[in-house]
Enzyme design. Sequence first.
Site, PDB file in Angstrom:
ATOM      1  N   LYS A  53      56.796 -29.772   0.213  1.00  0.00           N
ATOM      2  CA  LYS A  53      55.908 -28.477  -0.027  1.00  0.00           C
ATOM      3  C   LYS A  53      56.420 -27.527  -0.957  1.00  0.00           C
ATOM      4  CE  LYS A  53      56.385 -25.226   2.983  1.00  0.00           C
ATOM      5  NZ  LYS A  53      56.432 -24.261   4.005  1.00  0.00           N
ATOM      6  N   ARG A  58      56.439 -24.532  -6.118  1.00  0.00           N
ATOM      7  CA  ARG A  58      57.005 -23.849  -7.123  1.00  0.00           C
ATOM      8  C   ARG A  58      56.830 -24.552  -8.419  1.00  0.00           C
ATOM      9  NH1 ARG A  58      59.976 -22.660  -2.763  1.00  0.00           N
ATOM     10  NH2 ARG A  58      61.159 -21.159  -2.607  1.00  0.00           N
ATOM     11  N   GLY A 127      52.473 -19.644   3.328  1.00  0.00           N
ATOM     12  CA  GLY A 127      53.327 -18.671   2.730  1.00  0.00           C
ATOM     13  C   GLY A 127      53.636 -18.637   1.415  1.00  0.00           C
ATOM     14  N   GLU A 361      63.027 -22.993   8.879  1.00  0.00           N
ATOM     15  CA  GLU A 361      62.003 -23.809   8.963  1.00  0.00           C
ATOM     16  C   GLU A 361      62.212 -24.881   9.622  1.00  0.00           C
ATOM     17  OE1 GLU A 361      60.474 -24.992   5.154  1.00  0.00           O
ATOM     18  OE2 GLU A 361      61.994 -26.169   4.807  1.00  0.00           O
TER      19      GLU A 361
HETATM   20  O1  LIG Z   1      60.160 -20.422  -0.227  1.00  0.00           O
HETATM   21  C1  LIG Z   1      59.706 -21.651   0.320  1.00  0.00           C
HETATM   22  O2  LIG Z   1      59.141 -22.584   0.049  1.00  0.00           O
HETATM   23  C2  LIG Z   1      59.982 -21.456   2.057  1.00  0.00           C
HETATM   24  C3  LIG Z   1      60.730 -20.386   2.151  1.00  0.00           C
HETATM   25  C4  LIG Z   1      61.026 -20.202   3.695  1.00  0.00           C
HETATM   26  O3  LIG Z   1      60.276 -18.998   4.173  1.00  0.00           O
HETATM   27  P1  LIG Z   1      61.003 -17.798   5.029  1.00  0.00           P
HETATM   28  O4  LIG Z   1      62.174 -17.173   3.933  1.00  0.00           O
HETATM   29  O5  LIG Z   1      59.811 -16.931   5.075  1.00  0.00           O
HETATM   30  O6  LIG Z   1      61.566 -18.656   6.389  1.00  0.00           O
HETATM   31  C5  LIG Z   1      60.609 -21.465   4.679  1.00  0.00           C
HETATM   32  O7  LIG Z   1      60.601 -21.160   5.877  1.00  0.00           O
HETATM   33  C6  LIG Z   1      59.207 -22.013   4.146  1.00  0.00           C
HETATM   34  O8  LIG Z   1      58.795 -22.803   4.953  1.00  0.00           O
HETATM   35  C7  LIG Z   1      59.338 -22.326   2.557  1.00  0.00           C
HETATM   36  C1  LIG Z   2      57.611 -21.145   7.161  1.00  0.00           C
HETATM   37  C2  LIG Z   2      56.815 -22.268   7.030  1.00  0.00           C
HETATM   38  O1  LIG Z   2      55.705 -22.330   6.073  1.00  0.00           O
HETATM   39  P1  LIG Z   2      55.223 -21.092   5.033  1.00  0.00           P
HETATM   40  O2  LIG Z   2      55.435 -22.006   3.577  1.00  0.00           O
HETATM   41  O3  LIG Z   2      53.626 -21.284   5.480  1.00  0.00           O
HETATM   42  O4  LIG Z   2      55.904 -19.787   5.112  1.00  0.00           O
HETATM   43  C3  LIG Z   2      57.032 -23.606   7.240  1.00  0.00           C
HETATM   44  O5  LIG Z   2      56.603 -24.512   6.613  1.00  0.00           O
HETATM   45  O6  LIG Z   2      57.912 -23.879   8.391  1.00  0.00           O
END
Ligand SMILES: O=C(O)C1=C[C@@H](OP(=O)(O)O)[C@@H](O)[C@H](O)C1
Ligand SMILES: C=C(OP(=O)(O)O)C(=O)O
Length: 476
Positions: A53, A58, A127, A361
């Site tokens: 993901k 990205r 996110g 995560e």
């Molecule tokens: O940049 C990313 O792809 C992510 C960063 C992390 O977020 P956080 O820093 O909010 O934990 C992670 O937990 C999320 O699943 C994906």
């Molecule tokens: C925190 C997570 O997702 P998001 O990219 O929505 O922040 C996750 O996948 O654990």
Amino acid sequence: MGANDSADADGKCHNSNEDDTIGRMSETNNDNLWPAPTADGPLNATVTIPGSKSLSNRYLILAVLGAKPVTLVGLLRSRDTELMMGALSALGVRCDIDPENDTTVTVTPPESGRFSGNVGVYCGLAGTVMRFVPGLALFADAPVRFDGDDQAYARPMQPVLDGLEQLGARVEYHGEHGRLPFTITPPRHDGEQADDGSAAAKVSIDSSGSSQFISGLLLIGSRLPGGLELRHTGEKMPSLPHIRMTVADVNGAGGNATADEESRVWRVGHAALQLPERVVVEPDLSNAAPFLGAALIAGGTVRVPHWPVETTQPGGLLPGYLERMGARVSFPEEDGVRYCEVSGDGHVHGLGDFDLTAAGEIAPSLAAILAFADAPTRMLGIGHLRGHETNRLEALVTEITRIGGEARELEDGIEITPVPVERLHGEVMESYADHRMATFAAMIGLAVPGVRIVNVETTRKTLPDFVGMWTGMLER
Ligand SMILES: O=C(O)C1=C[C@@H](OP(=O)(O)O)[C@@H](O)[C@H](O)C1
Ligand SMILES: C=C(OP(=O)(O)O)C(=O)O
């Protein structure tokens, strides 16, 4: 693909992004319960994990910041990436899905380099969409409105938007200040995409709540006339590997990003980004956690193919963590394919104080394993999980307690005190519209009969067919 999305004959992605409903919080009702299968013996399975993901979303962002089409191979096709492609389509980007293979997608940036404004972007609960796409709005020709699932209104947004305001954007909040929904009005443009010799724009934000605030700004830094100097002012710095991933990916697109992690300053020089013509996406190593972790809970062996030798994914830390819990881990190679092979004998070591700041995560998956350990674990450095898809610390404590286990929230994490497995009992377990809480409950169900999971479909956030993969793993 999302429920309302389709690819027509020429493969063009139609994404009615604002109507996306997959994975939204659903009411608890008995029609929507999935009986989690128990493992009736040691496992022996090979599980292929779809694309990352974090890398997929990205690469999609970096592809649209270039000038030429980029073909992404092995792209994750799940709710979060559909939302990202929908957002990009709304902004005037073309996403062409290979009719022969839907994980191959060619992204063509708008010819003018300018994104379409006066559009809505629907972020769902992703996110990476809500924190990465707002930066693109800086280069739109008119305001862009952002919205998401009701549950997304609880997720912190302000630091990345404060950063964009420091870069000249105007942000209007339509609900609670600092949260979705909001509209970003880009600064007036006068050819800011060229390097005009100006100094780097200086931005200071507190990114203690999520690494994605920093990543979201670094991704667009190259397009600013003098580049970007980004300072993190907060105490905590979660998910540093994800920030390093962003730096590496920007540089992989021809950018010039550097990090001074000790001073908490990142610099991105002005550059015309261009990803290579073809980019292959690694499997999602964090999504491997429930499957590899299953070998510790049920015993036996699980293998995941295409495990990279080197990776920027925090999931690269997973094999080491599993080893500390008592797994045997190896990386055999067969016919040129490298596997991560994890074997367990049903015995799990507790980890005592365990700093998980780098890879929060995977906390829910590790929590499921550690609920069956021989000693307590305090997972620390993960207070910011309260702002993930749901308040994961509260959710984990509630669900562990519900089945008869013991856990409590700490200021900065969670303490899990295992109880004998005979004391655990199957219950209806909530998933809170959180893919990782659903997979957490499935892992518990391997050893606790009678677990039924509310809205297991929420796993579509990052795994298009979790149930099929899980039952496939358990087939003998
Ligand atoms: O940049 C990313 O792809 C992510 C960063 C992390 O977020 P956080 O820093 O909010 O934990 C992670 O937990 C999320 O699943 C994906
Ligand atoms: C925190 C997570 O997702 P998001 O990219 O929505 O922040 C996750 O996948 O654990």
